[in-house]
Design a protein around this motif. Structure first.
Motif, mmCIF file in Angstrom:
data_model
loop_
_atom_site.group_PDB
_atom_site.id
_atom_site.type_symbol
_atom_site.label_atom_id
_atom_site.label_comp_id
_atom_site.label_asym_id
_atom_site.label_seq_id
_atom_site.Cartn_x
_atom_site.Cartn_y
_atom_site.Cartn_z
ATOM 1 N N ARG A 227 0.863 -1.179 0.000
ATOM 2 C CA ARG A 227 0.000 0.000 0.000
ATOM 3 C C ARG A 227 0.902 1.233 0.000
ATOM 4 N N SER A 228 1.139 1.754 -1.188
ATOM 5 C CA SER A 228 2.007 2.917 -1.353
ATOM 6 C C SER A 228 1.205 4.219 -1.371
ATOM 7 N N LYS A 229 -0.101 4.107 -1.586
ATOM 8 C CA LYS A 229 -1.003 5.268 -1.568
ATOM 9 C C LYS A 229 -2.255 4.900 -0.784
ATOM 10 N N THR A 230 -2.892 5.880 -0.201
ATOM 11 C CA THR A 230 -4.099 5.623 0.578
ATOM 12 C C THR A 230 -5.142 4.875 -0.237
ATOM 13 N N GLU A 231 -5.264 5.202 -1.499
ATOM 14 C CA GLU A 231 -6.353 4.679 -2.306
ATOM 15 C C GLU A 231 -6.125 3.289 -2.884
ATOM 16 N N ASP A 232 -4.896 2.794 -2.888
ATOM 17 C CA ASP A 232 -4.616 1.522 -3.552
ATOM 18 C C ASP A 232 -4.022 0.497 -2.596
ATOM 19 N N PHE A 233 -4.569 -0.719 -2.686
ATOM 20 C CA PHE A 233 -4.084 -1.834 -1.866
ATOM 21 C C PHE A 233 -3.934 -3.016 -2.806
ATOM 22 N N LEU A 234 -2.711 -3.480 -2.992
ATOM 23 C CA LEU A 234 -2.427 -4.544 -3.942
ATOM 24 C C LEU A 234 -2.198 -5.871 -3.221
ATOM 25 N N LEU A 235 -2.750 -6.923 -3.785
ATOM 26 C CA LEU A 235 -2.542 -8.286 -3.273
ATOM 27 C C LEU A 235 -1.787 -9.066 -4.340
ATOM 28 N N THR A 236 -0.644 -9.645 -3.956
ATOM 29 C CA THR A 236 0.168 -10.416 -4.903
ATOM 30 C C THR A 236 0.260 -11.867 -4.454
#
Lengths: 113, 113
Positions: free
Chosen positions: B68-77
């Motif tokens: 999570r590098s920005k408040t708006e984006d959450f990435l799952l890998t």
């Protein structure tokens, strides 16, 4: 102790009948008990919630009954309609800094037309 | 679902390949969560975030990482996808801690062949 046990796993009810889904918990620190409704192809959505200082909460045809001493709570859907067919999750959370919601495993409800 | 978007909605991938799922929110909520939903298991928490670059593991985090590098984006890998990771993945957001309810995305159906 962090679990929320939900039953039944699936439920079939005639149109106009009462649908009842039950949940039980062990951790007495839980102090917020929401129910989520999920339609096929959609994410769960908050339906209704209750706090342990209240024994019953009603919103339209949906009622939560809460029994603090038995550590049980249930969802009643009165006059069940085919549009109520969905998966229902009970849940619980604790008022602490690390305050995630603990979900039951869900009940698939089918209302017969 | 208003304010939260998951992409892609469907994906088929091969065993051993890395896969990244994206969750984007426009609500400026602090908390974001990744769940997987499987028959008989309900919703299981994979990872969650309580702020930019602040993440923690859930109950089924093995084989998954998040960012999570920005408040708006959450990435799952999924670092190296396996057939056991075939599932429907849901992102959720909450304004404060989870006790006041989550808003879920519409889900990503992932098939690993």
């Amino acid at each position: 102790q962090q679990q929320v046990k939900q039953s039944p796993q699936s439920l079939i009810v005639q149109k106009g009948g009462i649908s009842i889904i039950n949940c039980a918990y062990e951790n007495t620190a839980f102090d917020y008990f929401p129910w989520y409704q999920q339609f096929p192809g959609k994410g769960p959505a908050l339906l209704i919630a209750i706090r342990p200082d209240v024994s019953e909460k009603k919103e339209g045809r949906f009622t939560i009954s809460f029994n603090k001493s038995a550590k049980q709570f249930s969802l009643h859907i009165m006059d069940s309609q085919p549009g109520d067919s969905a998966t229902y999750f009970c849940a619980a959370s604790i008022g602490s800094a690390d305050d995630k919601i603990i979900f039951g495993k869900g009940t698939r409800l089918h209302i017969l037309p | 679902d208003a304010g939260i978007t998951q992409s892609p909605r469907h994906k088929v991938t091969e065993t051993g390949t890395p896969v990244t799922l994206r969750c984007h929110q426009t609500e400026n909520h602090r908390y974001m969560y990744w769940y997987r939903q499987d028959p008989g298991h309900g919703l299981r928490l994979i990872h969650y975030s309580y702020g930019v670059k602040d993440t923690d593991k859930g109950e089924v985090s093995d084989g998954y990482s998040v960012s999570r590098s920005k408040t708006e984006d959450f990435l799952l890998t999924l670092e190296s996808a396996t057939s056991s990771q075939t599932s429907v993945y849901f992102c959720a957001i909450s304004e404060g801690t989870g006790r006041y309810g989550y808003t879920f995305g519409s889900g990503t159906r992932l098939t690993v062949v």
